[in-house]
Every structure is written in structure tokens, then in C-alpha cells.
Scaffold this motif. Sequence first.
Motif, PDB file in Angstrom:
ATOM      1  N   LEU A   1       1.123  -1.210  -0.060  1.00  0.00           N
ATOM      2  CA  LEU A   1       0.152   0.037  -0.358  1.00  0.00           C
ATOM      3  C   LEU A   1       0.711   1.111  -0.006  1.00  0.00           C
ATOM      4  O   LEU A   1       0.457   1.893  -1.094  1.00  0.00           O
ATOM      5  CB  LEU A   1      -0.677   0.156   1.555  1.00  0.00           C
ATOM      6  N   ALA A   2       1.737   0.822   0.782  1.00  0.00           N
ATOM      7  CA  ALA A   2       3.601   2.730   1.038  1.00  0.00           C
ATOM      8  C   ALA A   2       3.511   2.477  -0.629  1.00  0.00           C
ATOM      9  O   ALA A   2       3.490   3.592  -1.409  1.00  0.00           O
ATOM     10  CB  ALA A   2       3.829   2.269   2.082  1.00  0.00           C
ATOM     11  N   LEU A   3       4.234   1.781  -1.339  1.00  0.00           N
ATOM     12  CA  LEU A   3       4.364   1.957  -2.773  1.00  0.00           C
ATOM     13  C   LEU A   3       3.094   2.174  -3.802  1.00  0.00           C
ATOM     14  O   LEU A   3       3.823   3.327  -4.657  1.00  0.00           O
ATOM     15  CB  LEU A   3       4.731   0.193  -2.935  1.00  0.00           C
ATOM     16  N   LEU A   4       2.621   1.452  -2.903  1.00  0.00           N
ATOM     17  CA  LEU A   4       1.222   2.697  -4.349  1.00  0.00           C
ATOM     18  C   LEU A   4       0.552   3.970  -3.668  1.00  0.00           C
ATOM     19  O   LEU A   4       0.187   4.303  -5.172  1.00  0.00           O
ATOM     20  CB  LEU A   4      -0.436   1.569  -3.841  1.00  0.00           C
TER      21      LEU A   4
ATOM     22  N   LEU B   1       3.582   9.479  -6.872  1.00  0.00           N
ATOM     23  CA  LEU B   1       3.937  11.193  -6.397  1.00  0.00           C
ATOM     24  C   LEU B   1       5.036  10.921  -6.110  1.00  0.00           C
ATOM     25  O   LEU B   1       6.177  12.228  -6.215  1.00  0.00           O
ATOM     26  CB  LEU B   1       3.891  11.205  -4.484  1.00  0.00           C
ATOM     27  N   SER B   2       6.828  10.303  -5.962  1.00  0.00           N
ATOM     28  CA  SER B   2       7.613  10.491  -6.120  1.00  0.00           C
ATOM     29  C   SER B   2       8.216  10.465  -8.194  1.00  0.00           C
ATOM     30  O   SER B   2       9.615  11.113  -8.210  1.00  0.00           O
ATOM     31  CB  SER B   2       8.642   8.550  -5.652  1.00  0.00           C
ATOM     32  N   LEU B   3       7.111   9.550  -8.822  1.00  0.00           N
ATOM     33  CA  LEU B   3       7.490  10.137  -9.983  1.00  0.00           C
ATOM     34  C   LEU B   3       7.642  11.179 -10.660  1.00  0.00           C
ATOM     35  O   LEU B   3       8.430  11.728 -11.238  1.00  0.00           O
ATOM     36  CB  LEU B   3       7.099   8.908 -11.005  1.00  0.00           C
TER      37      LEU B   3
ATOM     38  N   ILE C   1       5.456   8.122   3.776  1.00  0.00           N
ATOM     39  CA  ILE C   1       6.520   9.360   2.585  1.00  0.00           C
ATOM     40  C   ILE C   1       7.579   9.139   3.334  1.00  0.00           C
ATOM     41  O   ILE C   1       8.489  10.297   3.110  1.00  0.00           O
ATOM     42  CB  ILE C   1       5.878  10.304   4.225  1.00  0.00           C
ATOM     43  N   MET C   2       8.034   8.164   4.019  1.00  0.00           N
ATOM     44  CA  MET C   2       9.244   7.894   4.718  1.00  0.00           C
ATOM     45  C   MET C   2      10.131   7.449   3.063  1.00  0.00           C
ATOM     46  O   MET C   2      11.208   7.221   3.808  1.00  0.00           O
ATOM     47  CB  MET C   2       9.114   6.724   5.832  1.00  0.00           C
TER      48      MET C   2
ATOM     49  N   ILE D   1      12.841   6.957  -3.616  1.00  0.00           N
ATOM     50  CA  ILE D   1      12.138   6.635  -4.789  1.00  0.00           C
ATOM     51  C   ILE D   1      12.454   7.697  -5.793  1.00  0.00           C
ATOM     52  O   ILE D   1      13.262   7.860  -6.749  1.00  0.00           O
ATOM     53  CB  ILE D   1      11.126   6.107  -4.633  1.00  0.00           C
ATOM     54  N   SER D   2      12.192   9.274  -5.201  1.00  0.00           N
ATOM     55  CA  SER D   2      11.950  10.130  -6.186  1.00  0.00           C
ATOM     56  C   SER D   2      13.549  10.629  -6.349  1.00  0.00           C
ATOM     57  O   SER D   2      13.477  10.962  -8.103  1.00  0.00           O
ATOM     58  CB  SER D   2      11.534  11.516  -5.250  1.00  0.00           C
ATOM     59  N   ALA D   3      14.456  10.481  -5.146  1.00  0.00           N
ATOM     60  CA  ALA D   3      15.742  10.765  -5.331  1.00  0.00           C
ATOM     61  C   ALA D   3      16.525  10.266  -6.129  1.00  0.00           C
ATOM     62  O   ALA D   3      17.724  10.198  -7.602  1.00  0.00           O
ATOM     63  CB  ALA D   3      16.600  10.707  -4.362  1.00  0.00           C
ATOM     64  N   ILE D   4      16.275   8.918  -6.128  1.00  0.00           N
ATOM     65  CA  ILE D   4      17.527   7.269  -7.731  1.00  0.00           C
ATOM     66  C   ILE D   4      16.713   7.428  -8.817  1.00  0.00           C
ATOM     67  O   ILE D   4      17.319   7.801 -10.060  1.00  0.00           O
ATOM     68  CB  ILE D   4      16.982   6.439  -7.200  1.00  0.00           C
TER      69      ILE D   4
END
Length: 327
Positions: A92-95, A100-102, A183-184, A189-192
Motif C-alpha cells: 500500500l505504501a508503494l501504491l 508521487l515520487s515519479l 512518506i518515509m 524513490i524520488s532521488a534515485i
Amino acid sequence: MSFINNQRDKFRRAPLPARERLGDTLFRIIAFLAAATIVLIIALLVIQLFRGAIPSIREFGFGFLSSTEWDPVNDLYGAWPFIYGTLVSSLLALLFAVPLSLGIAIFLSQFAPGWLRAPLGFIVELLAAIPSVVYGLWGIFVLAPFLGETIEPFFSDHFGSIPIFAGPVYGVGLFSAAVVLAIMILPTISAISRESMLNVPRDLKEAAQALGATPWETVRMSVLPLARPGIIGAVILGLGRALGETMAVTMVIGNRPEVSASIFAPAYTIASVIANEFAEVTAGLHMAALIELALILLAITLLLNLLARLLVQQTGARAARGKDKRA
């Protein structure tokens, strides 16, 4: 060129002094020992966990994985509620986190003006430096009451006929834990993903724009395909962190060893039950069951990392073949 070849041949023919040969040999040995230390640590960890879990393995066998019993009073233990809570909260956290990260990565790498890119990227990465107990406190005192009074009642009232939204709402539960986890893992994910997108050759983007592609078409057809291996790796790294997160999840998930189809119900994760009960146990079957849970969590994490490496290799090879065909 001939001068370089002559010097190279000279160095090849010149024997190394004994002191330099000894230093070179010692350097190789030290480098080998450093690399072997990692393998040794993992092997010792697995062996020690397996030895500690032997009483539980002998008592419950494979039934430990599917049993829903967790009764320390009667020495009955099963891992399924904890495996379920760990996997569902992490997925669920990945979902929540991946889209949002992308979006953040695409904006920072493709569209953000120069004066905004660095400060906004720093703020996103700053989320990774916040201690998990702070997330937990914020989750239990701010997020869980908010979700329990607004979001969860809305979905329960309007979509309660769907099992995942059915049942009473408590605020704490799988949903709150998944939001905190999202959030954690968002900065990872966004940085990489952003770095992967920045590494896409500028020529490809300019060629797409020269052919009349819109900014969205340029990102979709030129940036995302080539950045896909890095994005997949970032998602798997985020999943790995979500699986092992302990403190923040323990404070908001409800800590009830039950399996419910509703995402609003309290649940329990492997890391949470180990953290909550390890201090109260000294020996016996209860201790062995907790160690077997740790062994299961380690196996899940290693398996996912292995799967991630295979996915990244396959996706990278596919992208390289596509690049060769275009060339």
C-alpha cells in the motif's frame, strides 16, 4: 603514440622491486578480506537466526507460515498475521508513494527552473533524515486522528460494500501505517529516479522535441524508457525500507495479530511484533518463534532484493537492445 608504446613496454619489462610486490600482495589480501567480510556477516546472521529458530521449526514446521494463532500463554504461534501485515502495509505504501515520487522526479529533472531545482530537491531528500520515531509521533497524534475523522469515514460510508473499505474505522491501522511508510520511502524513490532521468542523454530529448513531441511525449517516449532500470531499482529499494521499518509502523498500525480484508483494520507487522515482545521474553518457544519471524523477514528482504537485481538487469538489457536498434 610510439613514445607511449615504448614507455608501456618499458614498464611491462621492468620487474617490480620486492617491497612493491609485497605491498601489492598485501593490498590484494586486504581488499579480498574486506569483500569477504560482507559474505561472512550475512552467513553468520543466517546461521545464528536458523539455530535460534530450530525449536519453533521443529514444533510447528511449515504450518508456522500459515497459522493465524499467536498465543504466548498457551505457546501457540503462527506467522501469517504478521506476514500479511508486513506485505500489505508495504505494498500500500508503494501504491501511494510511487506515483508521487515519479511526479517529483520528473518535475525536478525535466521542468523545474534552475533556481528551484536545488532547494526543492534538498527539501525532498531532507525527509529521509527525519528519525522514524518522529514520523511515528506525528502519525499517532496528527495523521491517525485526521484519517479516522475524515478520509476513512468517507470511504466507509460510500464504498463500505467493498471489502477493503468495510468495517469500523479506528484511525490507527493498515491505512495509517501505509501513509506514514509512503512518506518515509518517498525521498528514496524520488532521488534515485531523478538521477536516472538526469542521466538520459540530452540528444535524445532534443531529437524528440525537434520532431514535434510535446514535453509529456518527450518524457514518455525518451526519458522514462531509458530511466526504467533505475526507477525499478528505486522502487525495490523503497519496498525494502518499508518492509523493515519498525518504530513508526509500530506506533500507528494498531498491533493486533489478525488478518482482515479491510485496510482500515488494525494489523501487525513482523518488525513490530519483534520490537514489542522481544524485551519480555527470556527463552523457550516464544523466543524461538520471534527468531523465526526475523528469519522470515530476512528471507523476504533478500528475495525481493534478488528479484530487483534480476528486473534491473533484464530491463537494462532490453533498453540497451532498443538503443542499438535505434542506432
